[in-house]
Structures are given as structure tokens and as C-alpha cells.
Design an enzyme around this catalytic site. Structure first.
Site, PDB file in Angstrom:
ATOM      1  N   PHE A 122      31.680  32.141  56.261  1.00 26.88           N
ATOM      2  CA  PHE A 122      32.629  31.158  55.734  1.00 26.88           C
ATOM      3  C   PHE A 122      31.864  29.891  55.400  1.00 26.88           C
ATOM      4  CE2 PHE A 122      36.085  27.950  56.381  1.00 26.88           C
ATOM      5  CZ  PHE A 122      36.995  28.452  55.461  1.00 26.88           C
ATOM      6  N   GLU A 126      29.364  20.918  54.252  1.00 23.53           N
ATOM      7  CA  GLU A 126      28.277  20.378  53.443  1.00 23.53           C
ATOM      8  C   GLU A 126      27.680  19.165  54.158  1.00 23.53           C
ATOM      9  OE1 GLU A 126      30.510  21.449  49.186  1.00 23.53           O
ATOM     10  OE2 GLU A 126      29.804  19.403  49.584  1.00 23.53           O
ATOM     11  N   GLN A 337      25.128  23.018  88.623  1.00 24.39           N
ATOM     12  CA  GLN A 337      25.082  22.239  89.854  1.00 24.39           C
ATOM     13  C   GLN A 337      25.148  23.154  91.080  1.00 24.39           C
ATOM     14  OE1 GLN A 337      24.477  19.210  89.192  1.00 24.39           O
ATOM     15  NE2 GLN A 337      24.522  18.187  91.177  1.00 24.39           N
ATOM     16  N   GLY A 341      18.418  23.703  91.638  1.00 19.36           N
ATOM     17  CA  GLY A 341      17.217  23.772  90.817  1.00 19.36           C
ATOM     18  C   GLY A 341      17.079  25.085  90.071  1.00 19.36           C
ATOM     19  N   GLU A 365      34.042  24.189  64.150  1.00 21.65           N
ATOM     20  CA  GLU A 365      35.489  24.311  63.923  1.00 21.65           C
ATOM     21  C   GLU A 365      36.193  22.993  64.218  1.00 21.65           C
ATOM     22  OE1 GLU A 365      36.141  26.862  62.427  1.00 21.65           O
ATOM     23  OE2 GLU A 365      34.664  28.334  63.065  1.00 21.65           O
ATOM     24  N   THR A 367      34.888  18.875  65.467  1.00 13.40           N
ATOM     25  CA  THR A 367      34.400  18.278  66.713  1.00 13.40           C
ATOM     26  C   THR A 367      35.576  17.904  67.610  1.00 13.40           C
ATOM     27  OG1 THR A 367      34.458  16.019  65.862  1.00 13.40           O
ATOM     28  CG2 THR A 367      32.433  17.293  65.463  1.00 13.40           C
TER      29      THR A 367
END
Length: 389
Positions: A122, A126, A337, A341, A365, A367
Site C-alpha cells: 500500500f 511520501e 525490566q 540485565g 498507520e 502516529t
């Protein structure tokens, strides 16, 4: 609307098993090779995943919106690349034809999209026309029985591998905004059509996104979707309103997967002689994930049923997409979290990949900020008595 519960349950169970038996073991390979392997694409095609929302008379199962989102929530519980590979065909890559295509256009393209023979894309966005799609500058000039298209599209999912593109172009240069926009079916093999290499992105490896360049592309008049000029923006909104519900479901599937990974880690990891899931602050992170997932799922299901009932869902579609995409990011952050680590190290946990992958949901789609504006706009319309009460 569920037409046949037993048949749908079988589909969902099969997708559930495929995700765990095929997709999960292949996620690292897709990440390393930056593509979905051909044999997996062929397997998805054989299972009918490319044509879920394409009507039965054109080779698909013709899933209702409710059925589609249930399938999407199952299929998306794995790396984003798998569902993205089929998602344009059963979503924005075919929906313009399903919604507004002529009978000849549907018979020409939909069966091949449903089978996976063709990959659709789709092409709307631009460089200067993203959230304000009516500002697009790609032009289509009538020349005899054809149109000649010139312009460039960017950030187009599956552009580097697509066979056909739904292209929005301005057919009336003297009309500003949406009224002069038309929709065309453009085939890759048409002279003047080219695409960029896939972008190097933060996440979603294996899902190619790139540019579409149109340089004096001669498109037959029969490829004007619906055969009517000036209806392209209306077609795009039909596509996007449905796709936003679909995408909300596709945000919720990864959230389910991330919570499952976090729960498994928390039940197995020990600190100070006890499972970390028994630490109250860890449990709170997991609980908040579940709440976000259930809220998103409820919104998606409610809106899908309203669309199947023929109601105006422009407001609800924006709410779904906004909430579910933001929720996915919250779930991802909490899951990292919980892992500590290990959640930041790709060698230790796949949650690091999901964290990067879902970040894009809040951008495409529309923001999150555009949806906030649209929610207020649609709410004002409702207050003025326009649209669903």
C-alpha cells in the site's frame, strides 16, 4: 461476527501451533538473515495466511473483522516479520480492491493475492505527506486510455519485494486536499517502477520497508481502482479504518508473547533464595502488563464487532490503534525490566528484539499523536450528531 465457531476454533488452534512449532524456532534465523525463509513463506501460503480477509469468491476464507483480529492476535505472537510477510496481502495490500475495486480488478488480482502468488503493498506515504495523506504530490496525468504516474513513496512495508502496489496519486492538480486523489493498481513490471533497497531499521528485521519510485509509469485506465477518479482518499480511509483495528490486534499478540516470556523468566529466576515473581514490585510489573493486554483485547473485539455490524467506527478504530500500540510499548518496557540485565542482551533473551520491534507500532498507520487529534475530531463529529452516537 463469528460465522462458524467450530471452524474458527480449528483455524486458531492451527495458527497457535504453527507459531510455536515453526515461527518461534526460526526467529533468530530471520533476525540473522533479515528475511523470512522461502520455505516458511511457502508454508504460510499453503495454510492460507495470505488471504484471510479476501472474500471466498476470490480465493480467500473471507474472514469477518472479528474473525480476522482473533487470527491476528494468534499469528502475531512471534517475531513481527512473520505476520508482516502476509499482513499486507490480507490487510492494506488487498483491502482497497476488496472495498472499492471493480469486478474485473477483483478477479484479476485478489485470487493471486490470496494464494500468495503476488505480494501486495500500500503506497500512500511520501516525504511531505505522511500523517496528512491528503497533501501527497505524486501525480497521475490522463493520456488517452492510460495514466502517467510520477512521484515517490517512502516507508512502504514490503515495497522491496512487492509485486503490485496500491498507489495514491493526484489526478486533479487544481484540487487541493483529498478530493483530487485517486487510487491505482501499479505492477512492478511496468516500465518506470523501481524500489529502493530495504531500509536499515531499529527493529523488525526480516520485514522489508523501502521506497517506491514512479518515473513516467504508464498505467492502463482499467487499473484505476473502482474506475472513478477522485475517490482514492475515500478508499484509503476505508482501508485504514479497518487496518487500524487489524493493527491493534497485531500489537496485542506481541504483548501476549512478551508477558509470557516475562512470566517464564520470573518463575525461573531466583534472587535471595526465592523466585523473583514473588517479589511484589516484580509482580506489579507483570500485573500491569496483563491489564494492558486485556484492555487492548476488549477494545479490539468490541470495535471489530461494531464494524461487522456496519457501524461507523472511525473514532473507535483510532482509539484501538492508539491504545494497543502504546500498550505494547509499555509491556515491552516492563518485560525488559523483569529480565533485568538479561533483557538488554540479545545473547540472553529475545525480549530485547521484541522491545525494538514493537516501537514502530506507535508510528505507522498514523502516529499516536495523530490519533489523539483524530479521536478529538471524531468525538466532536459525534457531538454534532454526525456518525455513530
Amino acid at each position: 461476527m463469528i460465522r462458524d465457531q467450530e471452524k474458527l476454533d480449528t483455524l486458531l488452534l492451527n495458527v497457535h501451533r504453527w507459531v510455536r512449532d515453526v515461527a518461534h524456532p526460526s526467529e533468530d534465523r530471520v533476525e540473522a538473515e533479515d528475511c523470512v525463509p522461502d520455505e516458511i513463506v511457502a508454508d504460510m501460503a499453503a495454510r492460507g495466511y495470505f488471504g484471510w480477509s479476501i472474500p471466498e469468491e476470490y480465493g480467500g476464507p473471507g474472514l469477518t473483522t472479528e474473525e480476522l483480529v482473533l487470527g491476528a492476535m494468534e499469528l502475531s505472537q512471534c517475531a513481527v516479520a512473520f505476520r508482516a510477510r502476509v499482513g499486507t496481502n490480507t490487510g492494506i495490500g488487498s483491502e482497497a480492491l476488496v472495498a472499492d475495486g471493480t469486478e474485473a480488478q477483483k478477479r484479476e488480482y485478489l485470487p493471486r493475492l490470496a494464494s500468495g502468488e503476488l505480494t501486495g503493498s500500500f503506497a500512500l506515504t511520501e516525504p511531505g505527506a505522511g500523517s496528512d495523506a491528503s497533501a501527497l504530490t505524486t501525480v497521475a496525468v490522463r493520456d488517452g486510455d492510460d495514466y502517467v504516474l510520477n512521484g515517490m513513496k517512502c516507508y512502504i512495508t514490503n515495497a522491496p519485494i512487492a509485486d503490485i502496489f496500491t498507489v495514491m496519486a493526484r489526478t486533479d492538480p487544481d484540487t487541493a486536499g483529498a478530493r483530487g486523489v485517486s487510487a491505482f493498481i501499479v505492477e512492478r513490471g511496468m516500465p518506470g517502477v523501481s524500489t529502493s533497497a530495504p531500509y536499515k531499521m531499529m527493529g523488525q528485521r526480516g520485514s522489508p520497508v523501502g521506497e517506491v519510485h514512479l518515473d513516467n509509469v504508464r498505467v492502463p485506465g482499467r487499473n484505476l481502482i473502482g474506475g472513478v477518479e477522485g475517490q482514492g482518499f475515500r478508499t484509503a480511509m476505508k482501508v485504514l479504518n479497518k487496518q487500524r483495528i487489524h493493527l491493534a490486534a497485531l500489537c496485542t499478540g506481541p504483548s501476549i508473547r512478551m508477558l509470557d516470556l516475562a512470566m517464564t523468566h520470573a518463575e525461573g529466576r531466583e534472587q535471595s533464595g526465592q523466585k523473583i515473581i514473588d517479589f511484589q514490585l516484580v509482580a506489579a510489573l507483570l500485573a500491569d502488563c496483563r491489564v494492558d493486554i486485556e484492555a487492548a483485547r476488549a477494545l479490539v473485539m468490541q470495535t471489530a464487532r461494531a464494524r461487522d455490524a456496519g457501524e461507523d467506527i472511525a473514532l473507535e478504530a483510532s482509539i484501538c490503534k492508539y491504545f494497543a500500540s502504546e500498550a505494547a510499548s509499555r509491556v515491552a518496557d516492563r518485560a525488559v525490566q523483569v529480565f533485568g540485565g538479561a533483557g538488554y542482551v540479545a545473547d540472553h533473551a529475545s525480549i530485547e528484539r521484541y522491545y525494538r520491534d514493537v516501537r514502530l507500532f506507535r508510528l505507522y498507520e498514523g502516529t499516536s499523536q495523530i490519533h489523539q487529534l483524530n479521536i478529538v475530531k471524531q468525538e466532536r463529529r459525534r457531538r454534532q450528531g454526525v456518525g455513530r452516537a
